[in-house]
Design an enzyme around this catalytic site. Structure first.
Site, short mmCIF file in Angstrom:
data_model
loop_
_atom_site.label_atom_id
_atom_site.label_comp_id
_atom_site.label_asym_id
_atom_site.label_seq_id
_atom_site.Cartn_x
_atom_site.Cartn_y
_atom_site.Cartn_z
N SER A 1 -4.27 -5.50 1.45
CA SER A 1 -5.50 -5.64 2.25
C SER A 1 -6.72 -5.89 1.37
O SER A 1 -6.75 -5.42 0.22
CB SER A 1 -5.72 -4.35 3.03
OG SER A 1 -6.95 -4.38 3.69
N GLY B 1 3.23 -7.30 11.56
CA GLY B 1 4.68 -7.23 11.37
C GLY B 1 5.44 -7.88 12.52
O GLY B 1 6.47 -8.54 12.32
N GLY C 1 7.56 -2.03 9.87
CA GLY C 1 6.43 -2.09 10.81
C GLY C 1 6.44 -3.36 11.64
O GLY C 1 5.40 -4.01 11.83
N ALA C 2 7.62 -3.68 12.18
CA ALA C 2 7.76 -4.93 12.94
C ALA C 2 7.36 -4.80 14.41
O ALA C 2 7.39 -5.77 15.16
CB ALA C 2 9.22 -5.41 12.86
N GLY D 1 1.38 -6.00 15.83
CA GLY D 1 0.43 -6.73 14.99
C GLY D 1 1.03 -7.72 14.01
O GLY D 1 1.82 -8.60 14.36
N TYR E 1 -7.94 4.54 2.74
CA TYR E 1 -7.15 3.32 2.99
C TYR E 1 -7.20 2.43 1.74
O TYR E 1 -6.17 1.94 1.27
CB TYR E 1 -7.77 2.61 4.20
CG TYR E 1 -7.10 1.32 4.61
CD1 TYR E 1 -5.90 1.32 5.29
CD2 TYR E 1 -7.70 0.09 4.33
CE1 TYR E 1 -5.30 0.13 5.68
CE2 TYR E 1 -7.11 -1.10 4.73
CZ TYR E 1 -5.91 -1.08 5.40
OH TYR E 1 -5.32 -2.26 5.79
N1 LIG Z 1 -5.15 -5.91 11.07
C1 LIG Z 1 -5.85 -6.28 10.04
O1 LIG Z 1 -6.92 -6.90 10.16
C2 LIG Z 1 -5.35 -5.97 8.66
C3 LIG Z 1 -6.17 -6.32 7.56
C4 LIG Z 1 -5.71 -6.04 6.29
C5 LIG Z 1 -4.46 -5.49 6.09
N2 LIG Z 1 -3.69 -5.15 7.17
C6 LIG Z 1 -2.37 -4.54 6.88
O2 LIG Z 1 -1.39 -5.11 7.71
C7 LIG Z 1 -0.29 -4.19 7.85
C8 LIG Z 1 0.11 -4.12 9.32
O3 LIG Z 1 -0.95 -3.55 10.07
P1 LIG Z 1 -1.40 -4.11 11.48
O4 LIG Z 1 -2.81 -4.51 11.37
O5 LIG Z 1 -0.40 -5.04 12.02
O6 LIG Z 1 -1.40 -2.72 12.32
P2 LIG Z 1 -0.53 -2.24 13.56
O7 LIG Z 1 -0.62 -3.19 14.68
O8 LIG Z 1 -0.99 -0.84 13.80
O9 LIG Z 1 0.95 -2.23 12.99
C9 LIG Z 1 1.32 -1.31 12.01
C10 LIG Z 1 2.82 -1.20 11.94
O10 LIG Z 1 3.15 -0.17 10.99
C11 LIG Z 1 3.95 0.79 11.66
N3 LIG Z 1 3.74 2.15 11.19
C12 LIG Z 1 2.60 2.87 11.22
N4 LIG Z 1 2.81 4.11 10.78
C13 LIG Z 1 4.13 4.18 10.49
C14 LIG Z 1 4.97 5.21 10.02
N5 LIG Z 1 4.52 6.45 9.79
N6 LIG Z 1 6.28 4.95 9.83
C15 LIG Z 1 6.77 3.72 10.10
N7 LIG Z 1 6.04 2.70 10.56
C16 LIG Z 1 4.72 2.94 10.76
C17 LIG Z 1 3.58 0.70 13.13
O11 LIG Z 1 4.59 1.27 13.92
P3 LIG Z 1 4.32 1.80 15.43
O12 LIG Z 1 4.48 0.60 16.33
O13 LIG Z 1 5.36 2.82 15.62
O14 LIG Z 1 2.92 2.36 15.45
C18 LIG Z 1 3.44 -0.81 13.29
O15 LIG Z 1 4.69 -1.41 13.44
C19 LIG Z 1 -0.78 -2.87 7.29
O16 LIG Z 1 -0.22 -2.66 6.02
C20 LIG Z 1 -2.28 -3.05 7.19
O17 LIG Z 1 -2.86 -2.27 6.18
C21 LIG Z 1 -4.11 -5.38 8.44
#
Ligand SMILES: NC(=O)c1ccc[n+]([C@@H]2O[C@H](COP(=O)([O-])OP(=O)(O)OC[C@H]3O[C@@H](n4cnc5c(N)ncnc54)[C@H](OP(=O)(O)O)[C@@H]3O)[C@@H](O)[C@H]2O)c1
Length: 306
Positions: free
Chosen positions: A161, A39, A33-34, A37, A187
Site C-alpha cells: 500500500s 482480492g 483474502g479473495a 475488494g 497500518y
Molecule cells: N482499498 C484500497 O484502496 C487499498 C489501498 C491500498 C492497499 N490496499 C490493500 O489491499 C488489500 C486488500 O484490501 P481491500 O481493500 O480489498 O479490503 P477488503 O475489501 O476489506 O478485503 C480484505 C480481504 O482480507 C481478508 N481478511 C481480513 N482480515 C482477515 C483475517 N484476519 N484473516 C483472513 N483474511 C482476512 C478479508 O476477509 P473477509 O471477507 O472475511 O473480511 C477480505 O477478503 C489489503 O492488503 C490492503 O491493505 C487496499
C-alpha cells in the site's frame, strides 16, 4: 510539471496502466483474502485467465459463493481453504494443506489485509494489523517457498500500500505498548515491515527463477476499514467513497504482475498498480530490513529454520 520524487506516486496513479491478455491456463495461483475488494477482483481476473485459483479466506461461506460464481461464469476451478490470519496456527495449517494437496504453486498473492482505528491484540498477543498484514503473509510465503521454488518460474506478489508512506514502524514497540495507537500509522508500519522483507527475500531468491514484488492496488472502493466504528464507516461510505475507484483496476493490475511475459525475471520492485515506483526512503533501509526479518522469524516461530 515534474513532481518531486517523493510525490511521484501521485502522478503515477494517473498514468495509463499496463494490461495483458495472455492466458495462464492451469497455473496454480494461491491468493489470500479473495472474498472482498481487491482480492475478489484479482480472483475473478485469474479465473477468467484460466488459472486454477486456490483461495485462502476467513469467510468460508462467502468464498464458496465466489467459487460457484466463477465456475458458472468461466468454468473455473477455484478451491477454498479457510484461515483466519490473526491466528498464526491457521496460517500454518493452510500452508500444510496446500503443500500436501498441490503439486505446484506458480503464483502466490498475499492480499488479505485490515485497517483498525483501535488497537487490538491477537490471541498470540500481537497487534492485529501487524499480524494480519505482515506476519501472516511472511509466514505463509516462507512455508510455501520450497514448493514455489520447485515450481519455478514462479511469482510472489505482496499486495502492499501507499500507506507504507505513513511510516510508523518502531522495532522496539511493534505492539504499540509505549505509543498512543494511531490506526493509519499502525497500518503503515505493517506495510513498511512487509516491504522491507520483500527486498530481503528478493535477494535470497536470486537465481531460483522465483520473483517477488510488492504493489499498491490503487485507492479503490472496498470493505477495508468497515470493521471500525460508526464515525469511520460514515466517513468512508459518504466522503471517501466518491473519490475511490472501481477495484476492477486492482484485479487487472495484479493479473498483469502475475501473468505478463514481460514481468518474468522482474523482482524486488514496488509497483503503483503496474507502474514501477520508488517507495518511501524509510521502506528502503536494508539494515532495518535485516532486523525486521529476524524479528518476523521469531514472532512466527520460524527461527532456526532454513
Ligand atoms: N482499498 C484500497 O484502496 C487499498 C489501498 C491500498 C492497499 N490496499 C490493500 O489491499 C488489500 C486488500 O484490501 P481491500 O481493500 O480489498 O479490503 P477488503 O475489501 O476489506 O478485503 C480484505 C480481504 O482480507 C481478508 N481478511 C481480513 N482480515 C482477515 C483475517 N484476519 N484473516 C483472513 N483474511 C482476512 C478479508 O476477509 P473477509 O471477507 O472475511 O473480511 C477480505 O477478503 C489489503 O492488503 C490492503 O491493505 C487496499
Amino acid at each position: 510539471m515534474k513532481l518531486p520524487e517523493e510525490l511521484q506516486f501521485i502522478a503515477n496513479a494517473r498514468m495509463v496502466q499496463k494490461t495483458t491478455d495472455v492466458r495462464i491456463d492451469g497455473r496454480v495461483c494461491v491468493i489470500t483474502g479473495a472474498t472482498s475488494g481487491v482480492g475478489y477482483q484479482a480472483t475473478r481476473r485469474l479465473a477468467h485467465g484460466g488459472a486454477r485459483v486456490v483461495t485462502v479466506c476467513r469467510n468460508r461461506e462467502r468464498a464458496t459463493r465466489i467459487q460457484k460464481e466463477l465456475k458458472r461464469e468461466y468454468d473455473a476451478q477455484v478451491d477454498v481453504l479457510q484461515a483466519d490470519f490473526s491466528r498464526l496456527l491457521d496460517v500454518r495449517k493452510a500452508a500444510e494443506t496446500i503443500l500436501a494437496d498441490y503439486a505446484r504453486i506458480d503464483v502466490l498473492i498475499n492480499n488479505a489485509g485490515v485497517h483498525h482505528t483501535q488497537r487490538t491484540l491477537t490471541e498470540d498477543g500481537i497487534e492485529t494489523v501487524f499480524c494480519v498484514n505482515h506476519l501472516a503473509s511472511f509466514l505463509l510465503t516462507r512455508l510455501l517457498l520450497p514448493k514455489i521454488i520447485e515450481s519455478a518460474p514462479a511469482r510472489i506478489i505482496q499486495v502492499n500500500s501507499q500507506g507504507h508512506r505513513f511510516g510508523g514502524l518502531d522495532l522496539d514497540d511493534l505492539n504499540w505498548d509505549r505509543r498512543r495507537y494511531k490506526g493509519l500509522q499502525a497500518y503503515g508500519a505493517s506495510k513498511v515491515a512487509q516491504l522491507l522483507t520483500v527486498w530481503e527475500l528478493a535477494d535470497q531468491l536470486e537465481g531460483t527463477g522465483v520473483t517477488i514484488n510488492a504493489m499498491h492496488p490503487g485507492e479503490v472502493r472496498t470493505n477495508i476499514g468497515m470493521n471500525n466504528g460508526l464515525l469511520y464507516r460514515l466517513y468512508k461510505r459518504y466522503l471517501l467513497w466518491w473519490i475511490l475507484k472501481d477495484p476492477v483496476i486492482s484485479g487487472n493490475a495484479i493479473y498483469y504482475l502475475a501473468a505478463a511475459p514481460e514481468m518474468a525475471g522482474v523482482s524486488g520492485r514496488f509497483f503503483n498498480l503496474t507502474i514501477d515506483e520508488k517507495p518511501a526512503p524509510h521502506a528502503l533501509d536494508r539494515s532495518i530490513g535485516k532486523r525486521i526479518w529476524k524479528i518476523s522469524e521469531e514472532l512466527t516461530g520460524l527461527s532456526g529454520t532454513d
